[in-house]
Design a protein around this motif. Structure first.
Motif, PDB file in Angstrom:
ATOM      1  N   ALA A 589     -30.228 -22.545  28.942  1.00 12.89           N
ATOM      2  CA  ALA A 589     -29.977 -23.249  30.195  1.00 12.89           C
ATOM      3  C   ALA A 589     -28.737 -22.674  30.881  1.00 12.89           C
ATOM      4  O   ALA A 589     -28.736 -22.430  32.098  1.00 12.89           O
ATOM      5  N   LEU A 590     -27.698 -22.409  30.104  1.00 11.54           N
ATOM      6  CA  LEU A 590     -26.469 -21.870  30.673  1.00 11.54           C
ATOM      7  C   LEU A 590     -26.722 -20.492  31.293  1.00 11.54           C
ATOM      8  O   LEU A 590     -26.202 -20.175  32.356  1.00 11.54           O
ATOM      9  N   GLY A 591     -27.571 -19.693  30.605  1.00 12.50           N
ATOM     10  CA  GLY A 591     -27.920 -18.367  31.117  1.00 12.50           C
ATOM     11  C   GLY A 591     -28.567 -18.446  32.491  1.00 12.50           C
ATOM     12  O   GLY A 591     -28.251 -17.673  33.400  1.00 12.50           O
ATOM     13  N   LEU A 592     -29.469 -19.419  32.654  1.00 15.34           N
ATOM     14  CA  LEU A 592     -30.142 -19.589  33.940  1.00 15.34           C
ATOM     15  C   LEU A 592     -29.145 -20.053  35.001  1.00 15.34           C
ATOM     16  O   LEU A 592     -29.113 -19.536  36.117  1.00 15.34           O
ATOM     17  N   LEU A 593     -28.323 -21.040  34.632  1.00 12.97           N
ATOM     18  CA  LEU A 593     -27.340 -21.562  35.590  1.00 12.97           C
ATOM     19  C   LEU A 593     -26.382 -20.454  36.039  1.00 12.97           C
ATOM     20  O   LEU A 593     -26.062 -20.326  37.222  1.00 12.97           O
ATOM     21  N   TYR A 594     -25.962 -19.635  35.076  1.00  8.38           N
ATOM     22  CA  TYR A 594     -25.019 -18.571  35.399  1.00  8.38           C
ATOM     23  C   TYR A 594     -25.659 -17.543  36.338  1.00  8.38           C
ATOM     24  O   TYR A 594     -25.047 -17.045  37.269  1.00  8.38           O
ATOM     25  N   GLU A 595     -26.934 -17.266  36.080  1.00  7.94           N
ATOM     26  CA  GLU A 595     -27.664 -16.303  36.906  1.00  7.94           C
ATOM     27  C   GLU A 595     -27.768 -16.807  38.357  1.00  7.94           C
ATOM     28  O   GLU A 595     -27.672 -16.034  39.298  1.00  7.94           O
ATOM     29  N   ILE A 596     -27.921 -18.110  38.513  1.00  4.78           N
ATOM     30  CA  ILE A 596     -28.032 -18.674  39.865  1.00  4.78           C
ATOM     31  C   ILE A 596     -26.658 -18.805  40.518  1.00  4.78           C
ATOM     32  O   ILE A 596     -26.427 -18.339  41.620  1.00  4.78           O
ATOM     33  N   PHE A 597     -25.746 -19.453  39.792  1.00  2.00           N
ATOM     34  CA  PHE A 597     -24.493 -19.834  40.423  1.00  2.00           C
ATOM     35  C   PHE A 597     -23.364 -18.847  40.202  1.00  2.00           C
ATOM     36  O   PHE A 597     -22.363 -18.889  40.904  1.00  2.00           O
ATOM     37  N   GLY A 598     -23.525 -17.974  39.217  1.00  4.50           N
ATOM     38  CA  GLY A 598     -22.436 -17.064  38.906  1.00  4.50           C
ATOM     39  C   GLY A 598     -21.187 -17.870  38.629  1.00  4.50           C
ATOM     40  O   GLY A 598     -21.240 -18.914  37.979  1.00  4.50           O
ATOM     41  N   GLU A 599     -20.091 -17.399  39.197  1.00  2.89           N
ATOM     42  CA  GLU A 599     -18.855 -18.135  38.956  1.00  2.89           C
ATOM     43  C   GLU A 599     -18.557 -19.132  40.066  1.00  2.89           C
ATOM     44  O   GLU A 599     -17.528 -19.789  40.051  1.00  2.89           O
ATOM     45  N   ARG A 600     -19.460 -19.154  41.050  1.00  2.00           N
ATOM     46  CA  ARG A 600     -19.228 -20.105  42.137  1.00  2.00           C
ATOM     47  C   ARG A 600     -19.259 -21.517  41.584  1.00  2.00           C
ATOM     48  O   ARG A 600     -20.124 -21.867  40.791  1.00  2.00           O
ATOM     49  N   THR A 601     -18.336 -22.301  41.980  1.00  5.92           N
ATOM     50  CA  THR A 601     -18.300 -23.649  41.440  1.00  5.92           C
ATOM     51  C   THR A 601     -19.129 -24.601  42.276  1.00  5.92           C
ATOM     52  O   THR A 601     -19.610 -25.606  41.785  1.00  5.92           O
ATOM     53  N   HIS A 602     -19.294 -24.284  43.535  1.00  6.44           N
ATOM     54  CA  HIS A 602     -20.130 -25.134  44.360  1.00  6.44           C
ATOM     55  C   HIS A 602     -21.271 -24.333  44.955  1.00  6.44           C
ATOM     56  O   HIS A 602     -21.150 -23.165  45.229  1.00  6.44           O
TER      57      HIS A 602
END
Ligand SMILES: [Zn+2]
Ligand SMILES: [Zn+2]
Length: 814
Positions: A589-602
């Motif tokens: 799940a974290l891998g997917l989230l990181y792929e979408i959001f990168g380091e952007r917090t919002h």
């Protein structure tokens, strides 16, 4: 007239059947088993021979199957030695062997007439635990070599008593020429031993002692057909907990042995199809949905948190006799420590199971080959085999040549070495027709014991099929092999450089061929259903080594029997920690989230709604602050975070994102729980399906290169699931939407490529909801779906695909 038959013919009561119909037609001649099948010669009037042939083909015994029949006229004078010329018909002993290609039958559950004998106090086999006949009993597990005659089995040392011999010689008896025929006078006997191997009781007292032990809450090791099982009272929580502890198995469900169908219904819902599977000749473990109001209360430790249970019925008289006297079901789990192979040798069992079993119920009929219980599940109204073992393997597939193809059969036999998880091996032969034999489940090749069992299986298979030595096999194996005539053999393995099976193949066979994992999945299904023409292959599983070195697992192929060509794939993402992610769905799940959001917090969400901060969202996955920082760092710097397109990992991620499971204790747990959460009649909209790049106009698909693959994007699903969860949609509904989305993906890809036949393979298709919804949706859209049934959709089936791939290489290279 001379008949040469090939197919499933030995150990199925064929010769007695031929004997009876030949005598009834008043024909002279003989019938015999050969290494290739069965030969028959009959002499008589044309009309009688015709009648004989019609009966032979039309009234075969239950288990028998003729795949090939050849007849030729034999003038009497040419065969001066043929027996039975004096007007009688005989069964003659097996002739000299050519190459052994006769079919080996799997072990068959006790038939009803034999059970009646065992439970009838008037019968001479009353309570005799090794009762069998030509329609039932062990076959493969007791076979040392072909052909299937008593002296070639571990029944060889038991000489039949007078009464048994009479039955054996009487063509009208059910046990006529039954190679396993025996009774309490002359056959194997039971013994009950304590954990130090001292004999406590024997024969019927051993059985009674064993039953008392289970009642008292003890753990009993039982030598069954294909190996040892551990039994304990499934309603006794203390016993079950103790068994979990000694087996080193946290929560992976235990199989439950029930007395009969009625007891099964006291635990689970049983459909008509499932009833057939439970009572089938293979007596497999059937995965059933728990009844909402069970009549029998099992220990909660049997299958914690699961709405499914693995149920099986007794398959040998030993089990029927034990269950017959208990008023509760028992846990019946294979006797081993977690990933080790099942124990099958008595001496070995006493050592390996020390501290696990309190008592041992053993017998003196040696098990020649270990065979695990088979596991099946009903999917889309059909039987899907998850594990092909006792009763199901060896499984033979006949693959005839496609029309128009020149019959240039590869001269080599193929030995397919399988994968790493759920390993099986398979053998490919080509003679008159092509034939693939899937051998029984071996298991995960993790431990040294498993590797040893794997090597033993290879040796055993080579001996049974008269295959040549792979150069460099260990000396003991080589010696054993040099005694037999050899046939050239080429080995085929997976592409993964770190699979033990690949390494073994590479070290030992200089001409080793390697077939890509998911291509093998698709080919396995093409072989099983003998599919002709082009298919769209959908191969979804946990992981497999891709041709580009990345981890594949969400792939689409354009394929035929000659091979598979990748045309689509899931969008890739990083798997932080590599293999560690398998145990932690939240990492996927974290891998997917990181792929979408990168380091952007919002991130502005859909329709302008603000999505939660990545770190907040990730905290929902149960990470500690520091842990999360480290993992994000690893992702950013690409440390031990390989790229993957695995659908199995996206399933994991979905389970974590819906809050169903963030840690897994065994492979596939998260996906199984996500599936279980869906109510089968749920009808929810899918999340958006996006495929890039979009095709415009006429494009020759064969010219597509890897970089122009159709990429299926999971981003809209992840965003959708997050939004739904924020809005308080229950996990059951999110899970349903996720499954619906994947079905949409399959149908969209089928439409996009316009390929009529669609093959669904890979471990993800053990998911009943996914399988059934996909089959239904494809059919509604005019497509023709195929899915693995007798060949497992998981890695247990890839050896079959490897044989197909190997053939293709051999044909192409002339
Ligand atoms: Zn029987
Ligand atoms: Zn006897």
């Amino acid at each position: 007239m001379h008949f040469q038959l090939a197919g499933r013919l030995q150990g199925v009561g064929l010769r007695p059947f031929v004997y009876r119909i030949a005598r009834a037609a008043d024909l002279a001649g003989w019938v015999k088993n050969t290494a290739q099948g069965v030969e028959i010669e009959v002499q008589g009037t044309e009309e009688r021979i015709c009648r004989f042939e019609a009966q032979l083909v039309g009234e075969l015994p239950d288990l028998a199957q003729i795949r090939h029949l050849e007849k030729s006229e034999v003038p009497l004078e040419v065969r001066p030695n043929s027996r039975g010329e004096n007007g009688s018909f005989q069964i003659i002993l097996s002739g000299s062997c050519g190459a052994p290609i006769a079919e080996i039958l799997p072990d068959i559950a006790t038939c009803n007439p034999c059970l009646e004998d065992v439970f009838n106090s008037e019968n001479r086999r009353y309570r005799y635990p090794f009762t069998s006949c030509t329609n039932c009993g062990p076959r493969y597990s007791i076979l040392n070599q072909l052909p299937y005659d008593r002296e070639n089995t571990t029944m060889g040392p038991f000489k039949m008593c007078g009464q048994c011999l009479t039955e054996y010689c009487n063509p009208l008896d059910r046990r006529f020429h039954s190679q396993t025929n025996c009774c309490a006078e002359c056959g194997p006997v039971l013994e009950l031993k304590d954990e130090r191997g001292r004999v406590l009781e024997s024969k019927d007292s051993a059985l009674k002692g064993a039953i008392r032990a289970i009642r008292r809450g003890a753990t009993l090791a039982v030598q069954g057909i294909g190996g040892f099982h551990l039994f304990c009272d499934a309603t006794n929580d203390l016993s079950v907990k103790r068994l979990r502890q000694v087996k080193g198995r946290e929560s992976k469900p235990f199989a439950i042995l029930v007395r009969d169908l009625e007891q099964a219904r006291g635990l689970c819902q049983v459909s008509e199809c499932e009833e057939r599977l439970l009572c089938g000749k293979g007596a497999p473990i059937v995965l059933l949905r728990r009844s909402p109001k069970p009549r029998i209360e099992l220990s909660p430790s049997v299958a914690p948190g699961l709405i499914h249970l693995g149920i099986l019925l007794p398959y040998s008289p030993i089990h029927s006799l034990i269950l017959g006297e208990l008023d509760h079901p028992v846990v019946a789990t294979s006797a081993n420590v977690s990933d080790d192979p099942i124990c099958y040798d008595q001496t070995e069992a006493l050592i390996r199971l020390k501290g696990m079993a309190d008592f041992f119920l053993v017998h003196n009929r040696r098990i020649a080959s270990r065979v695990d219980d088979s596991v099946v599940r009903e999917i889309a109204g059909t039987e899907v085999v998850f594990r092909a073992g006792r009763g199901y393997a060896p499984y033979v597939i006949h693959f005839s040549n496609a029309q128009g193809e020149t019959p240039n059969h590869p001269k080599h036999a193929i030995l397919a070495l399988g994968g790493h998880q759920k390993n099986t091996i398979a053998v490919g032969h080509s003679g008159e027709a092509r034939r693939i034999v899937l051998m029984p489940h071996i298991g995960n090749l993790e431990s040294p014991l498993a590797t040893e069992a794997y090597q033993d299986s290879i040796l055993n298979t080579q001996r049974l099929f008269d295959l040549g030595v792979i150069p460099g096999l260990k000396a003991r194996v080589k010696e054993a092999m040099e005694e037999v005539s050899l046939r050239p053999v080429i080995s085929v393995s997976d592409l993964h450089p770190n699979y033990r099976s690949t390494q073994l193949g590479q070290a030992r066979d200089p001409s080793l061929l390697q077939i890509q994992h998911h291509e093998a999945h698709i080919l396995s299904c093409i072989a099983e259903h003998q599919i002709r023409g082009e298919v769209l292959g959908v191969a979804w599983d946990g992981s497999g080594y891709g041709r580009d070195g990345s981890i594949w697992g969400g792939e689409f192929f354009r394929a035929t029997e000659r091979g598979a060509f990748r045309i689509g794939s899931l969008r890739q993402f990083q798997l932080v920690g590599g293999a560690a992610a398998i145990k932690e769905p939240r990492r996927s799940a974290l891998g997917l989230l990181y792929e979408i959001f990168g380091e952007r917090t919002h991130q502005p969400g859909p329709e302008g709604r603000g999505l939660p901060r990545l770190d907040e969202e990730a905290h929902g996955l149960g990470f500690e602050e520091r842990e999360l920082r480290n993992l994000l760092q690893a992702l950013k710097q690409n440390v031990n975070s390989p790229l993957t397109s695995s659908m199995g990992r996206v399933f994991d991620a979905a389970a974590a994102l819906t809050g169903i499971r963030v840690f897994s204790e065994y492979e596939g747990q998260a996906a199984l729980e996500l599936e279980s959460a869906v109510s089968p009649d749920a009808n929810f909209q899918a999340y958006p399906v996006q495929i890039k790049p979009s095709l415009k106009g006429e494009v020759s698909l064969y010219s597509l290169r890897e970089e122009t693959l159709a990429r299926v994007d999971w981003e809209p699903w992840v965003v959708g699931m997050l939004t739904d969860r924020t809005q308080g949609l229950p996990p059951a509904q999110i899970a349903a939407k996720f499954h619906r989305t994947l079905v949409e993906v399959i149908v969209t890809m089928a439409r996009r490529f316009g390929i009529f036949q669609v093959v669904l393979s890979g471990g993800c298709f053990q998911n009943r909801i996914l399988g059934e919804w996909a089959v239904k949706a494809l059919r509604e859209d005019g497509f023709s779906p195929f899915w693995n049934q007798r060949v497992p959709p998981n890695d247990g089936g890839i050896s079959v695909g490897q044989v197909m791939g190997g053939w293709d290489v051999l044909i192409s290279s002339g």
